[in-house]
Design a protein around this motif. Sequence first.
Motif, PDB file in Angstrom:
ATOM      1  N   LEU A   8       8.678   2.869 -12.429  1.00  0.00           N
ATOM      2  CA  LEU A   8       9.677   1.897 -12.861  1.00  0.00           C
ATOM      3  C   LEU A   8      10.179   1.128 -11.645  1.00  0.00           C
ATOM      4  CD1 LEU A   8      11.708   0.725 -14.949  1.00  0.00           C
ATOM      5  CD2 LEU A   8      13.191   2.677 -14.400  1.00  0.00           C
ATOM      6  N   VAL A   9      10.205  -0.192 -11.741  1.00  0.00           N
ATOM      7  CA  VAL A   9      10.661  -1.030 -10.639  1.00  0.00           C
ATOM      8  C   VAL A   9      11.451  -2.191 -11.203  1.00  0.00           C
ATOM      9  CG1 VAL A   9       8.530  -2.401 -10.619  1.00  0.00           C
ATOM     10  CG2 VAL A   9       9.900  -2.205  -8.532  1.00  0.00           C
ATOM     11  N   GLN A  10      12.410  -2.677 -10.439  1.00  0.00           N
ATOM     12  CA  GLN A  10      13.215  -3.819 -10.875  1.00  0.00           C
ATOM     13  C   GLN A  10      12.433  -5.124 -10.681  1.00  0.00           C
ATOM     14  OE1 GLN A  10      16.927  -3.665  -8.716  1.00  0.00           O
ATOM     15  NE2 GLN A  10      17.815  -2.236 -10.188  1.00  0.00           N
ATOM     16  N   PRO A  11      12.758  -6.138 -11.453  1.00  0.00           N
ATOM     17  CA  PRO A  11      12.129  -7.450 -11.240  1.00  0.00           C
ATOM     18  C   PRO A  11      12.278  -7.904  -9.793  1.00  0.00           C
ATOM     19  CG  PRO A  11      13.367  -7.448 -13.279  1.00  0.00           C
ATOM     20  CD  PRO A  11      13.676  -6.144 -12.596  1.00  0.00           C
ATOM     21  N   GLY A  12      11.186  -8.440  -9.255  1.00  0.00           N
ATOM     22  CA  GLY A  12      11.164  -8.848  -7.855  1.00  0.00           C
ATOM     23  C   GLY A  12      10.714  -7.766  -6.910  1.00  0.00           C
ATOM     24  N   GLY A  13      10.584  -6.557  -7.407  1.00  0.00           N
ATOM     25  CA  GLY A  13      10.184  -5.428  -6.571  1.00  0.00           C
ATOM     26  C   GLY A  13       8.682  -5.330  -6.384  1.00  0.00           C
ATOM     27  N   SER A  14       8.271  -4.264  -5.703  1.00  0.00           N
ATOM     28  CA  SER A  14       6.865  -4.063  -5.371  1.00  0.00           C
ATOM     29  C   SER A  14       6.421  -2.647  -5.714  1.00  0.00           C
ATOM     30  CB  SER A  14       6.625  -4.294  -3.879  1.00  0.00           C
ATOM     31  OG  SER A  14       6.927  -5.619  -3.499  1.00  0.00           O
ATOM     32  N   LEU A  15       5.136  -2.515  -6.005  1.00  0.00           N
ATOM     33  CA  LEU A  15       4.489  -1.220  -6.194  1.00  0.00           C
ATOM     34  C   LEU A  15       3.076  -1.327  -5.647  1.00  0.00           C
ATOM     35  CD1 LEU A  15       5.332  -0.073  -9.859  1.00  0.00           C
ATOM     36  CD2 LEU A  15       6.087   1.025  -7.748  1.00  0.00           C
ATOM     37  N   ARG A  16       2.535  -0.188  -5.216  1.00  0.00           N
ATOM     38  CA  ARG A  16       1.127  -0.137  -4.835  1.00  0.00           C
ATOM     39  C   ARG A  16       0.426   0.930  -5.650  1.00  0.00           C
ATOM     40  NH1 ARG A  16      -2.088   1.171   0.802  1.00  0.00           N
ATOM     41  NH2 ARG A  16      -1.436   3.305   0.309  1.00  0.00           N
ATOM     42  N   LEU A  17      -0.589   0.522  -6.382  1.00  0.00           N
ATOM     43  CA  LEU A  17      -1.411   1.446  -7.139  1.00  0.00           C
ATOM     44  C   LEU A  17      -2.615   1.854  -6.301  1.00  0.00           C
ATOM     45  CD1 LEU A  17      -1.466  -0.290 -10.644  1.00  0.00           C
ATOM     46  CD2 LEU A  17       0.250   1.264  -9.683  1.00  0.00           C
ATOM     47  N   SER A  18      -3.027   3.106  -6.479  1.00  0.00           N
ATOM     48  CA  SER A  18      -4.219   3.620  -5.799  1.00  0.00           C
ATOM     49  C   SER A  18      -5.167   4.196  -6.840  1.00  0.00           C
ATOM     50  CB  SER A  18      -3.850   4.714  -4.798  1.00  0.00           C
ATOM     51  OG  SER A  18      -2.972   4.235  -3.808  1.00  0.00           O
ATOM     52  N   ASP A  29       4.750  -8.113 -16.317  1.00  0.00           N
ATOM     53  CA  ASP A  29       3.724  -7.283 -15.689  1.00  0.00           C
ATOM     54  C   ASP A  29       3.741  -5.857 -16.231  1.00  0.00           C
ATOM     55  OD1 ASP A  29       4.536  -8.924 -12.609  1.00  0.00           O
ATOM     56  OD2 ASP A  29       2.761  -9.285 -13.863  1.00  0.00           O
ATOM     57  N   THR A  30       4.714  -5.543 -17.054  1.00  0.00           N
ATOM     58  CA  THR A  30       4.801  -4.208 -17.646  1.00  0.00           C
ATOM     59  C   THR A  30       3.577  -3.925 -18.500  1.00  0.00           C
ATOM     60  OG1 THR A  30       7.221  -4.218 -17.652  1.00  0.00           O
ATOM     61  CG2 THR A  30       6.123  -2.761 -19.235  1.00  0.00           C
ATOM     62  N   ALA A  31       2.903  -2.823 -18.191  1.00  0.00           N
ATOM     63  CA  ALA A  31       1.663  -2.463 -18.882  1.00  0.00           C
ATOM     64  C   ALA A  31       1.157  -1.125 -18.347  1.00  0.00           C
ATOM     65  CB  ALA A  31       0.592  -3.535 -18.659  1.00  0.00           C
ATOM     66  N   VAL A  32       0.164  -0.595 -19.018  1.00  0.00           N
ATOM     67  CA  VAL A  32      -0.619   0.504 -18.444  1.00  0.00           C
ATOM     68  C   VAL A  32      -1.737  -0.128 -17.627  1.00  0.00           C
ATOM     69  CG1 VAL A  32      -2.033   2.528 -18.896  1.00  0.00           C
ATOM     70  CG2 VAL A  32      -0.064   2.026 -20.370  1.00  0.00           C
ATOM     71  N   TYR A  33      -1.858   0.277 -16.396  1.00  0.00           N
ATOM     72  CA  TYR A  33      -2.867  -0.263 -15.490  1.00  0.00           C
ATOM     73  C   TYR A  33      -4.015   0.734 -15.358  1.00  0.00           C
ATOM     74  CZ  TYR A  33       0.098  -4.151 -14.183  1.00  0.00           C
ATOM     75  OH  TYR A  33       0.850  -5.309 -14.209  1.00  0.00           O
ATOM     76  N   TYR A  34      -5.229   0.217 -15.515  1.00  0.00           N
ATOM     77  CA  TYR A  34      -6.421   1.050 -15.499  1.00  0.00           C
ATOM     78  C   TYR A  34      -7.338   0.654 -14.348  1.00  0.00           C
ATOM     79  CZ  TYR A  34      -5.168   2.300 -20.301  1.00  0.00           C
ATOM     80  OH  TYR A  34      -4.529   2.755 -21.424  1.00  0.00           O
ATOM     81  N   THR A  59       6.326  -0.199 -15.268  1.00  0.00           N
ATOM     82  CA  THR A  59       7.417  -0.790 -16.051  1.00  0.00           C
ATOM     83  C   THR A  59       8.312  -1.585 -15.119  1.00  0.00           C
ATOM     84  OG1 THR A  59       7.365   1.056 -17.611  1.00  0.00           O
ATOM     85  CG2 THR A  59       9.336  -0.333 -17.607  1.00  0.00           C
ATOM     86  N   VAL A  60       8.489  -2.862 -15.445  1.00  0.00           N
ATOM     87  CA  VAL A  60       9.333  -3.744 -14.646  1.00  0.00           C
ATOM     88  C   VAL A  60      10.558  -4.088 -15.487  1.00  0.00           C
ATOM     89  CG1 VAL A  60       9.484  -5.867 -13.298  1.00  0.00           C
ATOM     90  CG2 VAL A  60       7.275  -4.683 -13.553  1.00  0.00           C
TER      91      VAL A  60
END
Length: 120
Positions: A11-21, A89-94, A117-118
């Motif tokens: 979960l991240v706020q709008p404008g935030g960042s995440l890195r998926l691996s 951008d909220t979604a399940v990322y595959y 989740t944004v």
Amino acid sequence: QVQLVESGGGLVQPGGSLRLSCAASGVFFRDNTMAWYRQAPGLQRELVADITGGSSTNYADSVKGRFTISRDNAKNTVYLQMNSLKPEDTAVYYCNAARGPLTGWGREIWGQGTQVTVSS
């Protein structure tokens, strides 16, 4: 059997960042096109970005300039850096391994998915 294991969602706020691996088992990772897809509720799964064995990249128009796909062949890992995140951008990322040397030229392979989740 090649497996893809994703991590980094949350979960991240709008404008935030995440890195998926996405860590891949198996050999020939470096020669295989890898991709990230996403699926929001009620919508079809869509391509977010992909990267070839030669590190050429391609992005969906909706994420250009905000997301970056990269790979570390020494770690058999592909990444998706997501900046300036929006609620849409909220979604399940595959994670996806395209049909190629890694898959033995069989069917493409999918990871289990990770929720992003944004929201404020």
